[in-house]
Design a protein around this motif. Structure first.
Motif, PDB file in Angstrom:
ATOM      1  N   PRO A  86      12.170   5.691 -14.588  1.00 44.17           N
ATOM      2  CA  PRO A  86      11.413   6.890 -14.204  1.00 44.17           C
ATOM      3  C   PRO A  86       9.928   6.594 -13.967  1.00 44.17           C
ATOM      4  O   PRO A  86       9.343   7.111 -13.007  1.00 44.17           O
ATOM      5  CB  PRO A  86      11.617   7.834 -15.393  1.00 44.17           C
ATOM      6  CG  PRO A  86      12.949   7.422 -15.957  1.00 44.17           C
ATOM      7  CD  PRO A  86      12.988   5.922 -15.788  1.00 44.17           C
ATOM      8  N   ASP A  87       9.317   5.757 -14.815  1.00 49.07           N
ATOM      9  CA  ASP A  87       7.906   5.401 -14.631  1.00 49.07           C
ATOM     10  C   ASP A  87       7.718   4.662 -13.308  1.00 49.07           C
ATOM     11  O   ASP A  87       6.794   4.954 -12.555  1.00 49.07           O
ATOM     12  CB  ASP A  87       7.415   4.539 -15.798  1.00 49.07           C
ATOM     13  CG  ASP A  87       5.964   4.146 -15.645  1.00 49.07           C
ATOM     14  OD1 ASP A  87       5.101   5.049 -15.602  1.00 49.07           O
ATOM     15  OD2 ASP A  87       5.690   2.920 -15.542  1.00 49.07           O
ATOM     16  N   PHE A  88       8.583   3.709 -13.013  1.00 51.11           N
ATOM     17  CA  PHE A  88       8.497   2.944 -11.770  1.00 51.11           C
ATOM     18  C   PHE A  88       8.627   3.874 -10.561  1.00 51.11           C
ATOM     19  O   PHE A  88       7.812   3.837  -9.644  1.00 51.11           O
ATOM     20  CB  PHE A  88       9.585   1.863 -11.745  1.00 51.11           C
ATOM     21  CG  PHE A  88       9.517   0.964 -10.552  1.00 51.11           C
ATOM     22  CD1 PHE A  88       8.709  -0.162 -10.552  1.00 51.11           C
ATOM     23  CD2 PHE A  88      10.266   1.236  -9.410  1.00 51.11           C
ATOM     24  CE1 PHE A  88       8.643  -0.997  -9.444  1.00 51.11           C
ATOM     25  CE2 PHE A  88      10.205   0.409  -8.304  1.00 51.11           C
ATOM     26  CZ  PHE A  88       9.385  -0.712  -8.317  1.00 51.11           C
ATOM     27  N   ARG A  89       9.637   4.734 -10.565  1.00 46.26           N
ATOM     28  CA  ARG A  89       9.847   5.657  -9.440  1.00 46.26           C
ATOM     29  C   ARG A  89       8.672   6.609  -9.258  1.00 46.26           C
ATOM     30  O   ARG A  89       8.277   6.915  -8.134  1.00 46.26           O
ATOM     31  CB  ARG A  89      11.152   6.432  -9.634  1.00 46.26           C
ATOM     32  CG  ARG A  89      12.386   5.560  -9.422  1.00 46.26           C
ATOM     33  CD  ARG A  89      13.667   6.392  -9.303  1.00 46.26           C
ATOM     34  NE  ARG A  89      13.813   7.414 -10.315  1.00 46.26           N
ATOM     35  CZ  ARG A  89      14.459   7.264 -11.475  1.00 46.26           C
ATOM     36  NH1 ARG A  89      15.019   6.116 -11.771  1.00 46.26           N
ATOM     37  NH2 ARG A  89      14.539   8.259 -12.329  1.00 46.26           N
ATOM     38  N   SER A  90       8.091   7.053 -10.359  1.00 50.98           N
ATOM     39  CA  SER A  90       6.931   7.936 -10.298  1.00 50.98           C
ATOM     40  C   SER A  90       5.738   7.238  -9.646  1.00 50.98           C
ATOM     41  O   SER A  90       5.030   7.823  -8.828  1.00 50.98           O
ATOM     42  CB  SER A  90       6.567   8.401 -11.710  1.00 50.98           C
ATOM     43  OG  SER A  90       5.364   9.112 -11.707  1.00 50.98           O
ATOM     44  N   ARG A  91       5.527   5.978 -10.005  1.00 47.94           N
ATOM     45  CA  ARG A  91       4.421   5.213  -9.421  1.00 47.94           C
ATOM     46  C   ARG A  91       4.654   4.948  -7.936  1.00 47.94           C
ATOM     47  O   ARG A  91       3.722   5.023  -7.133  1.00 47.94           O
ATOM     48  CB  ARG A  91       4.217   3.903 -10.182  1.00 47.94           C
ATOM     49  CG  ARG A  91       3.645   4.124 -11.572  1.00 47.94           C
ATOM     50  CD  ARG A  91       3.681   2.824 -12.375  1.00 47.94           C
ATOM     51  NE  ARG A  91       3.276   3.031 -13.745  1.00 47.94           N
ATOM     52  CZ  ARG A  91       2.120   2.618 -14.256  1.00 47.94           C
ATOM     53  NH1 ARG A  91       1.250   1.968 -13.515  1.00 47.94           N
ATOM     54  NH2 ARG A  91       1.851   2.841 -15.524  1.00 47.94           N
ATOM     55  N   VAL A  92       5.885   4.631  -7.570  1.00 47.69           N
ATOM     56  CA  VAL A  92       6.208   4.413  -6.154  1.00 47.69           C
ATOM     57  C   VAL A  92       5.942   5.692  -5.367  1.00 47.69           C
ATOM     58  O   VAL A  92       5.375   5.654  -4.269  1.00 47.69           O
ATOM     59  CB  VAL A  92       7.667   3.945  -5.969  1.00 47.69           C
ATOM     60  CG1 VAL A  92       8.061   3.955  -4.490  1.00 47.69           C
ATOM     61  CG2 VAL A  92       7.870   2.554  -6.556  1.00 47.69           C
ATOM     62  N   ALA A  93       6.303   6.835  -5.926  1.00 48.92           N
ATOM     63  CA  ALA A  93       6.109   8.122  -5.248  1.00 48.92           C
ATOM     64  C   ALA A  93       4.647   8.428  -4.970  1.00 48.92           C
ATOM     65  O   ALA A  93       4.333   9.198  -4.057  1.00 48.92           O
ATOM     66  CB  ALA A  93       6.733   9.245  -6.079  1.00 48.92           C
ATOM     67  N   ARG A  94       3.731   7.817  -5.731  1.00 50.25           N
ATOM     68  CA  ARG A  94       2.296   8.028  -5.541  1.00 50.25           C
ATOM     69  C   ARG A  94       1.632   6.858  -4.808  1.00 50.25           C
ATOM     70  O   ARG A  94       0.401   6.817  -4.708  1.00 50.25           O
ATOM     71  CB  ARG A  94       1.610   8.223  -6.889  1.00 50.25           C
ATOM     72  CG  ARG A  94       2.070   9.445  -7.659  1.00 50.25           C
ATOM     73  CD  ARG A  94       1.265   9.689  -8.928  1.00 50.25           C
ATOM     74  NE  ARG A  94       1.034   8.531  -9.760  1.00 50.25           N
ATOM     75  CZ  ARG A  94       1.797   8.147 -10.787  1.00 50.25           C
ATOM     76  NH1 ARG A  94       2.862   8.854 -11.115  1.00 50.25           N
ATOM     77  NH2 ARG A  94       1.494   7.075 -11.501  1.00 50.25           N
ATOM     78  N   SER A  95       2.407   5.924  -4.303  1.00 49.03           N
ATOM     79  CA  SER A  95       1.853   4.708  -3.710  1.00 49.03           C
ATOM     80  C   SER A  95       2.045   4.672  -2.195  1.00 49.03           C
ATOM     81  O   SER A  95       2.681   5.548  -1.615  1.00 49.03           O
ATOM     82  CB  SER A  95       2.537   3.488  -4.326  1.00 49.03           C
ATOM     83  OG  SER A  95       3.831   3.325  -3.778  1.00 49.03           O
ATOM     84  N   LYS A  96       1.535   3.603  -1.589  1.00 51.38           N
ATOM     85  CA  LYS A  96       1.717   3.407  -0.145  1.00 51.38           C
ATOM     86  C   LYS A  96       3.184   3.172   0.214  1.00 51.38           C
ATOM     87  O   LYS A  96       3.565   3.302   1.367  1.00 51.38           O
ATOM     88  CB  LYS A  96       0.870   2.237   0.348  1.00 51.38           C
ATOM     89  CG  LYS A  96       1.372   0.894  -0.115  1.00 51.38           C
ATOM     90  CD  LYS A  96       0.652  -0.241   0.553  1.00 51.38           C
ATOM     91  CE  LYS A  96       1.395  -1.538   0.280  1.00 51.38           C
ATOM     92  NZ  LYS A  96       1.020  -2.584   1.185  1.00 51.38           N
ATOM     93  N   SER A  97       4.025   2.860  -0.770  1.00 54.74           N
ATOM     94  CA  SER A  97       5.444   2.570  -0.533  1.00 54.74           C
ATOM     95  C   SER A  97       6.324   3.818  -0.588  1.00 54.74           C
ATOM     96  O   SER A  97       7.530   3.728  -0.412  1.00 54.74           O
ATOM     97  CB  SER A  97       5.939   1.559  -1.571  1.00 54.74           C
ATOM     98  OG  SER A  97       5.165   0.392  -1.511  1.00 54.74           O
ATOM     99  N   ARG A  98       5.751   4.977  -0.826  1.00 56.86           N
ATOM    100  CA  ARG A  98       6.514   6.205  -1.045  1.00 56.86           C
ATOM    101  C   ARG A  98       7.468   6.556   0.093  1.00 56.86           C
ATOM    102  O   ARG A  98       8.515   7.131  -0.140  1.00 56.86           O
ATOM    103  CB  ARG A  98       5.588   7.372  -1.354  1.00 56.86           C
ATOM    104  CG  ARG A  98       4.727   7.817  -0.204  1.00 56.86           C
ATOM    105  CD  ARG A  98       3.756   8.927  -0.616  1.00 56.86           C
ATOM    106  NE  ARG A  98       2.624   8.967   0.280  1.00 56.86           N
ATOM    107  CZ  ARG A  98       1.526   8.250   0.137  1.00 56.86           C
ATOM    108  NH1 ARG A  98       1.401   7.434  -0.882  1.00 56.86           N
ATOM    109  NH2 ARG A  98       0.548   8.343   1.008  1.00 56.86           N
ATOM    110  N   ASP A  99       7.128   6.222   1.332  1.00 61.69           N
ATOM    111  CA  ASP A  99       7.979   6.571   2.469  1.00 61.69           C
ATOM    112  C   ASP A  99       8.923   5.437   2.877  1.00 61.69           C
ATOM    113  O   ASP A  99       9.639   5.563   3.862  1.00 61.69           O
ATOM    114  CB  ASP A  99       7.118   6.975   3.667  1.00 61.69           C
ATOM    115  CG  ASP A  99       6.326   8.244   3.390  1.00 61.69           C
ATOM    116  OD1 ASP A  99       6.842   9.116   2.652  1.00 61.69           O
ATOM    117  OD2 ASP A  99       5.193   8.355   3.890  1.00 61.69           O
TER     118      ASP A  99
END
Length: 130
Positions: A86-99
């Motif tokens: 969950p922490d990893f997915r949350s960080r990805v969702a706020r990063s340049k990799s989100r899309d």
């Protein structure tokens, strides 16, 4: 990117997490903590600055076991995370990799060494299955 058929393979940075290596005293990415040497680029900043000065070789170890990842730089564990947590997915969702739909979805594959025009040298690269 292969575009001759009906599919296009993504660039490595669209699918693979990036352990950052750079001269953070000279490169503009060194200004952002989550972009510094040892980080999981844009997601996890290094816990400390274990980087040797430019011109010296750094010892980097990347350990991946069952989705659990550790970044080691010159004997210091500078980052750790669990792929897909969950922490990893949350960080990805706020990063340049989100899309990037396939980002960090595979737990095996190719290793890429990438640079952005700066001089970089590697030696004694070893890959061992754990």
């Amino acid at each position: 990117v292969y575009a001759a058929g009906s599919w296009i393979r993504p660039w490595i940075w669209e699918v693979a997490p990036e352990l950052q290596l750079l001269d953070q005293t000279r490169h503009e990415d060194g200004m952002e903590t989550a972009h510094r040497a040892g980080s999981l680029y844009d997601l996890y900043a290094p816990k400390c600055n274990a980087l040797k000065p430019a011109g010296e070789y750094n010892d980097v170890r990347l350990v991946v076991r069952k989705g659990r990842v550790e970044h080691w730089l010159n004997g210091f564990r500078v980052a750790e995370y669990t792929l897909g947590s969950p922490d990893f997915r949350s960080r990805v969702a706020r990063s340049k990799s989100r899309d990037m739909k396939a980002f960090a979805s595979d737990h095996s594959g190719h290793l890429a060494l990438q640079d952005h025009g700066d001089e970089i040298r590697f030696r004694r690269i070893r890959i061992r299955e754990l």
